[in-house]
Design a protein around this motif. Structure first.
Motif, PDB file in Angstrom:
ATOM      1  N   ALA A 194      -8.719   9.673   7.888  1.00  0.00           N
ATOM      2  CA  ALA A 194      -8.116   8.339   7.898  1.00  0.00           C
ATOM      3  C   ALA A 194      -6.772   8.334   7.187  1.00  0.00           C
ATOM      4  N   LEU A 195      -6.661   9.085   6.092  1.00  0.00           N
ATOM      5  CA  LEU A 195      -5.403   9.154   5.360  1.00  0.00           C
ATOM      6  C   LEU A 195      -4.365   9.986   6.110  1.00  0.00           C
ATOM      7  N   SER A 209      -1.587   2.801   4.460  1.00  0.00           N
ATOM      8  CA  SER A 209      -0.555   2.866   5.498  1.00  0.00           C
ATOM      9  C   SER A 209       0.760   2.303   4.996  1.00  0.00           C
ATOM     10  N   LEU A 210       0.715   1.586   3.870  1.00  0.00           N
ATOM     11  CA  LEU A 210       1.909   0.997   3.269  1.00  0.00           C
ATOM     12  C   LEU A 210       2.544   1.968   2.280  1.00  0.00           C
ATOM     13  N   GLU A 232      -4.004  10.163   9.171  1.00  0.00           N
ATOM     14  CA  GLU A 232      -3.520   9.357  10.296  1.00  0.00           C
ATOM     15  C   GLU A 232      -2.330   8.489   9.912  1.00  0.00           C
ATOM     16  N   VAL A 233      -2.281   8.056   8.641  1.00  0.00           N
ATOM     17  CA  VAL A 233      -1.210   7.141   8.206  1.00  0.00           C
ATOM     18  C   VAL A 233      -0.260   7.801   7.208  1.00  0.00           C
ATOM     19  N   ALA A 234      -0.458   9.080   6.903  1.00  0.00           N
ATOM     20  CA  ALA A 234       0.337   9.732   5.853  1.00  0.00           C
ATOM     21  C   ALA A 234       1.778   9.955   6.273  1.00  0.00           C
ATOM     22  N   GLY A 235       2.020  10.127   7.552  1.00  0.00           N
ATOM     23  CA  GLY A 235       3.373  10.436   7.987  1.00  0.00           C
ATOM     24  C   GLY A 235       3.820  11.772   7.428  1.00  0.00           C
ATOM     25  N   ASN A 275      -7.580   3.466   5.402  1.00  0.00           N
ATOM     26  CA  ASN A 275      -6.548   3.644   6.416  1.00  0.00           C
ATOM     27  C   ASN A 275      -5.529   2.516   6.364  1.00  0.00           C
ATOM     28  N   SER A 276      -5.995   1.282   6.207  1.00  0.00           N
ATOM     29  CA  SER A 276      -5.089   0.133   6.166  1.00  0.00           C
ATOM     30  C   SER A 276      -4.309   0.076   4.854  1.00  0.00           C
ATOM     31  N   TRP A 295      -7.117  -6.853   3.243  1.00  0.00           N
ATOM     32  CA  TRP A 295      -7.780  -5.784   2.486  1.00  0.00           C
ATOM     33  C   TRP A 295      -9.073  -6.276   1.839  1.00  0.00           C
TER      34      TRP A 295
END
Length: 416
Positions: free
Chosen positions: A194-195, A235-236, A197-200, A231-232, A264
């Motif tokens: 999950a991390l 993502s920030l 996926e949003v880590a970039g 994940n949410s 959240w």
């Protein structure tokens, strides 16, 4: 004399047995006890001696036998040395190191125990320097290798090593670091995925996060539900942290908007149930106000830098209760229109109104929307590009917050 000699010898032996053997037997028992032998038994027949008992370890056994051999005139016959050493195992937890001590029979059971404990508690360093083996050691009755978690020698140690689950995630700089203990390896893999996926461009480092069935079950360790929040939340842009112990109380830090805070908390509710969330958020008006926000507009870097400076100085302030642009603010916008036109159609612009956090929510939202749309209409009338300009209402930010505007009745222009 020849007739009396056997009689004298018999009498002497009888007197020796009656007077000295009890004393020598007591002395033998005392010597065995002094060497640490438990439940010592001494059997004396004439001058032959047999001993039995249980020594705590091989050195104590050797010491006991050496002490008995010096007890003259008794003789310790081969095979009469029935002092046993039973296998033993104890453990001491010193911070993150588990030190094992004791005695095993010859074999590789020490390595097996080390591997078993390392699987159950992968967060610990297993030190077996004081766990020895010797052919003089016997397995106790009912104990048979190879060991399992339910083996009599291991189970008391394992029961004391059960630990509560915990989870810590830190997003700082270019890395997202996980640590803690989870009761499920599948949950660990799910969180890492999950991390990722949003880590970039950020690195996800899970080396500090361990999973073991020996970790106590935790209410928060729910697959899918926990990873959906993670994940949410991550993502920030950083910095932000998420910590949760076995008590199920989540601790959150980082930047957020009012809307994201609600999202959240809703994602955490099925994870933590009725547990209160400790959220230490720095509230900002929108995603565009995050320090790490990546601008999407495809403008040349020089144009982007100069336009960003111009917009930072252009805040349109409205009169209380009014959505009409004051004359002085209209002059600001008219001067800005030509700059926006020069930027070209690739410019993406956000026109956001800041509501007054002290006013009625619905009324402030309505008038703020009207103010943002008024600024948008004015810029369009002045010839600004209309392909990617959006008017919206920012989230209210409490007065005194670092991200709060000096005037809540204003409209801000930001590059999308």
């Amino acid at each position: 004399m020849l007739i009396l000699l056997p009689v004298a010898t018999g009498v002497h032996a009888w007197l020796f047995c009656r007077e000295n053997l009890p004393r020598l037997t007591q002395e033998a028992v005392a010597r065995l006890k002094a060497a640490g032998v438990r439940d010592p038994v001494v059997d004396v027949r004439f001058f032959d001696l047999a001993v039995s008992g249980e020594a705590p370890d091989p050195p104590a056994r050797q010491q006991a036998l050496a002490s008995i051999r010096t007890l003259g005139p008794l003789r310790l016959q081969p095979g009469a040395e029935r002092i046993h050493v039973k296998a033993s195992l104890s453990a001491q937890l010193d911070q993150s190191t588990l030190r094992l001590s004791g005695w095993f029979p010859d074999g590789d059971e020490t390595g097996n125990v080390r591997r078993l404990l390392a699987d159950l508690r992968p967060d610990l360093v297993i030190n077996t320097e004081e766990l020895h083996s010797s052919p003089e050691v016997l397995w106790p009755e009912g104990v048979k290798p190879p060991f399992t978690a339910s083996s009599p020698l291991l189970k008391p140690i394992i029961d004391t090593l059960r630990v509560p689950a915990e989870l810590h995630i830190r997003a700082k700089g270019d890395a997202i670091v996980l640590s803690g203990l989870l009761p499920d390896t599948a949950l660990k893999a799910e969180l890492v995925a999950a991390l990722a996926e949003v880590a970039g461009a950020r690195v996800v480092d899970p080396t500090g996060l361990q999973a073991s069935p020996h970790v106590l079950p935790a209410a928060f360790a729910k697959t899918q539900l926990l990873s959906a929040f993670v994940n949410s939340f991550f993502s920030l842009p950083p910095p932000r942290t998420f910590d949760i112990q076995s008590d199920g109380i989540p601790h959150l830090t980082g930047m957020a908007t009012r809307q994201l805070e609600s999202v959240w908390l809703a994602l955490l509710r099925p994870v933590t149930g009725a547990a209160k969330v400790d959220a230490q958020f720095t509230l900002v008006p929108s995603l565009y106000h995050f320090p790490g926000y990546q601008i999407q507009s495809k403008l040349p870097p020089d144009t982007l830098d100069s336009l960003r400076k111009v917009l930072s100085d252009c805040v349109i302030v409205f009169d209380p209760g009014s959505a009409q642009i004051p004359p002085l603010e209209q002059a600001k916008l008219a001067a800005l229109a030509s700059t926006l036109l020069a930027a070209g159609p690739s410019l993406g612009l956000v026109i956001g109104a800041h509501p007054d956090p002290a006013g009625p929510e619905n009324a402030e939202k309505e008038i703020s929307k009207a103010r943002a749309e008024a600024v948008q209409s004015f810029l369009v009338e002045q010839g600004a590009p209309t392909m990617d300009i959006h008017a919206l209402v920012f989230d209210p930010v409490p007065a005194g917050s670092p991200a709060a505007r000096a005037s809540p009745r204003c409209v801000e222009l930001l590059i999308k």
